[in-house]
Structure formats: C-alpha cells, structure tokens
Design a protein around this motif. Structure first.
Motif, mmCIF file in Angstrom:
data_model
loop_
_atom_site.group_PDB
_atom_site.id
_atom_site.type_symbol
_atom_site.label_atom_id
_atom_site.label_comp_id
_atom_site.label_asym_id
_atom_site.label_seq_id
_atom_site.Cartn_x
_atom_site.Cartn_y
_atom_site.Cartn_z
ATOM 1 N N PHE A 50 -13.194 1.480 -15.371
ATOM 2 C CA PHE A 50 -13.124 0.019 -15.202
ATOM 3 C C PHE A 50 -14.414 -0.605 -15.713
ATOM 4 N N GLU A 51 -14.287 -1.700 -16.492
ATOM 5 C CA GLU A 51 -15.461 -2.328 -17.092
ATOM 6 C C GLU A 51 -15.602 -3.785 -16.696
ATOM 7 N N GLY A 52 -15.263 -4.101 -15.456
ATOM 8 C CA GLY A 52 -15.499 -5.443 -14.939
ATOM 9 C C GLY A 52 -14.604 -6.497 -15.554
ATOM 10 N N GLY A 53 -13.418 -6.163 -15.922
ATOM 11 C CA GLY A 53 -12.504 -7.149 -16.493
ATOM 12 C C GLY A 53 -12.506 -7.151 -18.008
ATOM 13 N N GLN A 54 -13.572 -6.628 -18.607
ATOM 14 C CA GLN A 54 -13.592 -6.476 -20.076
ATOM 15 C C GLN A 54 -12.542 -5.436 -20.453
ATOM 16 N N LYS A 60 -9.145 0.166 -26.057
ATOM 17 C CA LYS A 60 -9.526 -0.271 -27.400
ATOM 18 C C LYS A 60 -9.273 0.818 -28.437
ATOM 19 N N MET A 61 -9.230 2.064 -27.973
ATOM 20 C CA MET A 61 -9.123 3.182 -28.908
ATOM 21 C C MET A 61 -7.731 3.262 -29.512
ATOM 22 N N LYS A 62 -7.669 3.848 -30.689
ATOM 23 C CA LYS A 62 -6.426 3.960 -31.433
ATOM 24 C C LYS A 62 -5.428 4.827 -30.665
ATOM 25 N N ILE A 63 -4.161 4.400 -30.679
ATOM 26 C CA ILE A 63 -3.104 5.176 -30.052
ATOM 27 C C ILE A 63 -2.702 6.274 -31.035
ATOM 28 N N ARG A 64 -2.757 7.511 -30.594
ATOM 29 C CA ARG A 64 -2.473 8.630 -31.494
ATOM 30 C C ARG A 64 -0.979 8.867 -31.648
ATOM 31 N N GLY A 65 -0.256 8.858 -30.534
ATOM 32 C CA GLY A 65 1.183 9.034 -30.618
ATOM 33 C C GLY A 65 1.612 10.481 -30.760
ATOM 34 N N PHE A 66 2.890 10.660 -30.949
ATOM 35 C CA PHE A 66 3.515 11.980 -31.014
ATOM 36 C C PHE A 66 3.587 12.452 -32.465
ATOM 37 N N ASN A 67 3.409 13.737 -32.679
ATOM 38 C CA ASN A 67 3.706 14.296 -33.996
ATOM 39 C C ASN A 67 4.322 15.680 -33.837
ATOM 40 N N ASN A 68 4.976 16.123 -34.867
ATOM 41 C CA ASN A 68 5.718 17.383 -34.807
ATOM 42 C C ASN A 68 4.911 18.567 -35.309
ATOM 43 N N TYR A 69 3.588 18.435 -35.399
ATOM 44 C CA TYR A 69 2.754 19.496 -35.973
ATOM 45 C C TYR A 69 3.003 20.839 -35.291
#
Length: 148
Positions: A50-54, A60-69
């Motif tokens: 938690f960052e105080g409402g920020q 903020k980080m990129k969503i990686r998601g699913f892959n079939n690797y």
C-alpha cells in the motif's frame, strides 16, 4: 563435553522486546508506536504494497498474461543434409541419430526432418513430422519418409 555444558554462540540470542515498561526502557508510554494515527491503533496499519492512495507499483507494472511456452511441442530437428553421411537404405530413427551425436537429446514429441541440404542416397527415415521440402528430397532419391 556434556549436554549440560552446551550453550548458544555469543550474541546469537536477543532479549525479547518488552513493551510499555515505564521510564528508562525507551519503550514505555506509546510502546514505540508514536502518537495516535493509523499505526498506533490496535489492529492498525496498512497491507503490504500500500502506498497511501497512490497507484501502487504492482499495479503500474506491465501485465504479463498467459502463454503456452510450457505446453509447446518441441521436436528434435535434423536437416536432410545431415543424413547424407549414412549408407544407402539405412533405417534412421531418433535413437540412431542420438547415438551418432547428430541430435543432442531424445525429445518426447519425436523427430522432425527439415529440408536444408542435399540428399544423394535412398534412406528409410522414421519421424513424427517432415517439412514439405524434406519429404520431396527424400522421395526424389528413392527413399521413404515414414510417419510414426
């Protein structure tokens, strides 16, 4: 040495932090929590990240998601040019190629033959898959491409 002589290494054990013990302890009155506020309350505090409402870093980080690797079918691959070193009418399998050190390891999904290079002798090749050009080159010299 006896079991009653054993003791922990020097400075390896710390005294328990005893809170609210009056003058001199440094942890009396507010017990090291400061004055009022969310962190001074019973059950108070914020969740990890938690960052105080920020907007938190984790959002903020990129969503990686699913892959079939991890589920990808991986074949041991060999070019028809590499098979030209065998004698005519040899039965070529994945195990034979491994013994001759043409492929690095035996793959669970089998062998795939690719069409790079030239073939001059008829061979009997047993593999799971063939590229169109590989099959054409094998059959052009009189060999057979068996799908197992």
């Amino acid at each position: 040495m006896y079991i009653q002589d054993l003791q922990p290494a020097p400075y390896s054990r710390q005294k328990e932090k005893r809170l609210g013990r009056g003058i001199g302890s440094g942890l009396g009155k507010t017990s090291g929590k400061g004055h009022k506020g969310q962190n001074a309350r019973s059950g108070g505090g914020v969740r990890p990240g938690f960052e105080g409402g920020q907007n938190p870093l984790v959002r903020k980080m990129k969503i990686r998601g699913f892959n079939n690797y991890n589920f990808d079918k991986v074949y041991a691959t060999v070019n028809v040019g590499d098979l030209d070193k065998f004698e005519a009418n040899t039965v070529i399998t994945q195990e034979l190629l491994y013994e001759e050190r043409i492929i690095g390891k035996i793959m669970p999904y089998g062998l795939k033959v690719l069409g790079n290079g030239e073939l001059t002798k008829p061979l009997v090749i047993k593999a799971k898959k063939y590229s169109a050009s590989a099959k054409e080159k094998i059959e052009k010299v009189g060999g057979t491409a068996e799908v197992i």
